[in-house]
Design an enzyme around this catalytic site. Structure first.
Site, mmCIF file in Angstrom:
data_model
loop_
_atom_site.group_PDB
_atom_site.id
_atom_site.type_symbol
_atom_site.label_atom_id
_atom_site.label_comp_id
_atom_site.label_asym_id
_atom_site.label_seq_id
_atom_site.Cartn_x
_atom_site.Cartn_y
_atom_site.Cartn_z
ATOM 1 N N THR A 116 58.444 -59.428 -99.185
ATOM 2 C CA THR A 116 59.696 -59.346 -98.425
ATOM 3 C C THR A 116 60.689 -60.314 -99.053
ATOM 4 O O THR A 116 60.313 -61.377 -99.530
ATOM 5 C CB THR A 116 59.490 -59.776 -96.969
ATOM 6 O OG1 THR A 116 59.031 -61.132 -96.958
ATOM 7 C CG2 THR A 116 58.456 -58.913 -96.292
ATOM 8 N N GLU B 107 57.303 -54.139 -94.471
ATOM 9 C CA GLU B 107 56.043 -54.059 -93.722
ATOM 10 C C GLU B 107 55.714 -52.642 -93.252
ATOM 11 O O GLU B 107 54.624 -52.400 -92.731
ATOM 12 C CB GLU B 107 56.115 -54.978 -92.492
ATOM 13 C CG GLU B 107 56.153 -56.465 -92.787
ATOM 14 C CD GLU B 107 57.562 -56.993 -93.095
ATOM 15 O OE1 GLU B 107 58.450 -56.168 -93.399
ATOM 16 O OE2 GLU B 107 57.761 -58.218 -93.032
ATOM 17 N N LYS C 223 74.248 -65.539 -78.227
ATOM 18 C CA LYS C 223 74.116 -65.703 -76.780
ATOM 19 C C LYS C 223 75.272 -66.551 -76.278
ATOM 20 O O LYS C 223 75.323 -67.759 -76.505
ATOM 21 C CB LYS C 223 72.779 -66.336 -76.413
ATOM 22 C CG LYS C 223 72.460 -66.159 -74.921
ATOM 23 C CD LYS C 223 70.977 -66.175 -74.652
ATOM 24 C CE LYS C 223 70.661 -65.592 -73.270
ATOM 25 N NZ LYS C 223 69.217 -65.557 -73.022
#
Lengths: 538, 538
Positions: A184, A327, A438
């Site tokens: 990755t 993955e 957030k």
């Protein structure tokens, strides 16, 4: 009670039958720095058998990793087959990574030999001293004038091939035998290896042939623009060999106008690339004859609707999204419009719908896990972390330093993406969990803000990141690359967003930049952006 | 070294996810004797879980055979899933067989319970006394007024379903677990059982979804006219459930005009039947609106070009051939035209080419074995016995009385068909080995003669058999069914053949008959013809 069907493993040697018999006259065409070369699959098959003989001659043990630094090319295709068909593991490497990352990966994989395109020799040179596992380096001539180092470990691909004895029989008895290894290109943390087996690669290629995914067939000419070091070029080389489709390989010639010309010259019917590459090709599509093209797939990150619409305006064909990870082999979702909805959609609705990842392939199961650990319903509204299971999905990472936190106790992969799934299975990615903002206890999607900003004609690229805020916890900050001399201002961006997103989503800060940092696989490097914008460590 | 992908078995419980989530609003429609019923896949999934509970309640052991005597229907579809998903074995039975053959098969399979459509009760009644393994008979109401026998072993399907507790979790850990059992309807010899496993059924269904085979997808409406007791209706029910295609089931209503009306009413896009059934439907196609139909597949025996051409004249769509056997799941080949040839073909060439079985699916390997045991080249001219290998092909027959002569020592299936294969993989069936006619030391193909004769407008059907001849060893004899009142004569048949086939191929004897004997699966019963024409035993 067991069934009485033949015990034939799903393994890559299966594909040799097609290459040597019914597809022997189909071909792969590669652009090199010194011209274009083409070879029939019959000839490629013979070279695969010789290349297998080379690996034997070099005493590469069964299970050993064979590293490749290669562009998309016929020789890389030969490695894609010869290495796993003889029980070795194909380890494709991203030459755009920093040397220290590459040294880490070659060392972690303990690559036994390296195959390298001549134009990439400079990438490999520093590894020769730091990676003791590497016994041989085989140079593939892609037309570059670069001189190979004078080192007894260095060999010439064609020289070895000419002297090799072809291996007559490939045999993989256990379909769970390791076949390929990809790392990755994580935006944070160390790269992690994913070890595919023959079974997962064959099953994945089969899904790419299905009518409701990519529908790749013998009458296609497939051009993987996505690099062969990027999750096996999304499995497209194997799908083409399995179906008998022709392949067009761009080689080291990655200039966008040359890619478009290749698509035109070779009557490419199916092409796949990341969104930023499609964006680069866009200006050159005008006036090109892409009438053979039936599908243009975008993957490896979100597809802005505005980009797809612009591509559609010039070619009559929208880009279609897809979703996956290293993955997951990688394909999990590919855009399509469920039959129930299709009749009611306008052309623009279609373009918008096809920019979503779409429903999963037949082998992948999906679930959404809410913050409290409960399963979120598939109603198109509830959000949760997307988790994936299936025979084409990793169960663990490769290597002794592997990290198990990406896998749940009941064997699902945590993707790190927040998504919704509608009742017809269509997945929409809301954001990376770590890119969500957030603010005042509510979530803001950086992806949605980016898509809205990138829809402005004066915007080339945009990335939205979270910055700490005393009052709200976090607030979005937009980093925007304007079209040169367009006169775009921060205020015009904020004005554009007004009415398009909730008022409290609109970033107070819009920063205009000349360019955005990108990862080695072409995604926005948000961690680097955050560091440079906030001074914070990530 | 092993790969690190998830260990997820290829098994039928995989399909439940689609039925319960993304395809829950797709549906199966069944024609019954008393009207049409339709159910969503969401509801079907719930009934599958209840039916699994019924099997538990009846104490059907794991691995036990569950026999079905059913038309193509929603309930039969439920059995297709509930039986194998719970580790039992679905055993579909051909109710058109003679009672003694059925008794042999039920006994050989040791069926534990039988599910039977109400209209087929008369077939099952005699088995109740002769087949001691059968503990329960469950009757499915297809609208027939037939009265179930008064026997404590007899139950009502809906009654049991309503009382059942749904099974929440299906789990098949080993994909080689037996899932389904079909017996060949051999024209000679005892029927032989083929025991499919979950893996082979899932892989086979995947191939049916591929662009170059049947390309079945979510926007299809699939009508399996081929019976569900005929090699799992060629895998079409599983392919439809896997892809989310709607299903249209003809139930007990098999009159050709009703089949055509069903295709029209339900906008069927994909239909499949044996050639003799397509021939029966032909007169009713005229004037019907079959504009939704994108593919009409013929299988289970040769497809006469003349039939396909007539279908094309009426619908604009040719029939497309396919080839397979009970031993091969069944699909091995499906007609398509290789891209290299396609541009040069006229419409009539296309119709002719699509009447050949075509190239193999991606999972099947083919070879031709000559009389001397050597491999014949795939050059479109050399003939040999077609042999097949792959994970969807049987390795042995089921049962203690099984015959191993159909399998080679190196694990290939002998098909008993003589074929050619061209360099692009296109298979042409020359004849069954036992139907070839050896005249003066040379082979005559009964199939080619039949196709030429059936191309005559005045001919309904034709079968050519070998008869002993003192001078030549064997000579062909043609049995021809004329169109009523057409005035066809033996001499006009011979005249038609003159110039179309080699002179020495032309049969001296042409016999006009009212009808031809057929096997239970609709093929010409050549063994019976030979017996009645020659008095010889076969």
């Amino acid at each position: 009670m067991h069934g009485l069907m033949q015990d034939r493993p799903l393994s890559l040697p299966m594909l040799m039958d097609g290459l040597e018999n019914r597809f022997s006259r189909k071909h792969v065409t590669t652009t090199q720095l010194n011209g274009t070369v083409s070879a029939s699959y019959g000839d490629v098959a013979e070279r695969i058998r010789r290349l297998a003989g080379v690996l034997d001659r070099l005493d590469v043990p069964a299970g050993a990793r064979v590293g490749t630094f290669g562009w998309n090319s016929q020789r890389h295709l030969e490695l894609y087959m010869a290495v796993p068909c003889t029980g070795r593991v194909l380890h494709t490497l991203n030459h755009r990574l920093f040397t220290e990352d590459l040294a880490y990966i070659v060392d972690d994989a303990a690559d036994d030999v390296l195959f390298v395109d001549r134009s990439l020799l400079d990438v490999v040179r520093p590894l020769l001293d730091t990676c003791p596992s590497v016994r041989h380096v085989i140079v593939m001539d892609d037309g570059s004038p670069a001189q190979p180092p004078s080192d007894p470990r260095v060999h010439d691909y064609e020289f070895l091939l000419a002297a090799a004895r072809p291996v007559e029989r490939f045999r993989i008895d256990d379909e769970r035998t390791a076949a390929a290894l990809c790392y990755t290109s994580g935006t944070t943390g160390r790269p992690k290896g994913v070890l595919y087996d023959h079974r997962s690669i064959v099953l994945h290629a089969m899904t790419l042939l299905m009518a409701d995914t990519f529908a790749i067939g013998e009458n296609d000419t497939v051009m993987p623009i996505v690099p062969m070091f990027h999750v096996n070029a999304w499995g497209l080389p194997y799908a083409a060999l399995m179906s008998g489709a022709n392949l067009v390989m761009p080689g080291p010639v990655t200039a966008p106008e040359r890619l478009v010309r290749s698509m035109e010259t070779h009557k490419v019917t199916f092409a796949a690339a990341v969104a930023t590459v499609w964006r680069g090709m866009l200006p050159h599509v005008e006036g090109a004859d892409l009438s053979a093209l039936r599908r243009a797939v975008s993957g490896g990150g979100g597809l802005p609707v505005s980009l797809s619409r612009a591509f559609h305006d010039k070619t009559g064909l929208p880009l279609t999204s897809s979703w996956g990870m290293t993955e997951t082999s990688p394909l999990v979702c590919s855009a399509r419009i469920p039959s129930e909805q299709a009749p009611s959609l306008t052309e623009d609705d279609r373009i918008t719908a096809l920019a979503d990842p779409g429903p999963p392939t037949v082998l992948c199961s999906l679930r959404l896990v809410a913050e409290d650990g409960s399963l979120a319903p598939h109603d198109g509204r509830h959000r949760g972390e997307l988790q994936v299971a299936g025979p084409t999905v990793a169960a663990a990472y490769f290597g002794s330093r592997a990290d198990a936190s990406a896998f749940t106790e009941d064997g699902w992969l945590r993707t790190g993406d927040v998504a919704t799934i509608d009742p017809r299975g269509v997945v929409r990615i809301v954001d990376r969990i770590k890119d969500l903002i957030k603010s005042g206890g509510e979530w803001i999607s950086s992806v949605e803000l980016e898509n809205e900003i990138m829809a402005m004609p004066d915007v080339l690229e945009a990335a939205v990141i979270a910055v700490p805020d005393e009052k709200w916890g976090e607030r979005p900050l937009a980093c925007v690359v304007p079209v040169p001399e367009s006169g775009l201002t921060a205020e015009s961006v904020r004005r554009h967003l007004s009415g398009r997103v909730a008022k409290w989503w609109i970033p107070e800060r819009v920063v205009l930049l000349d360019r955005l940092p990108k990862t080695a696989s072409g995604k926005f490097a948000k961690a680097a952006l955050r560091r440079s914008m906030t001074g914070a460590k990530s």
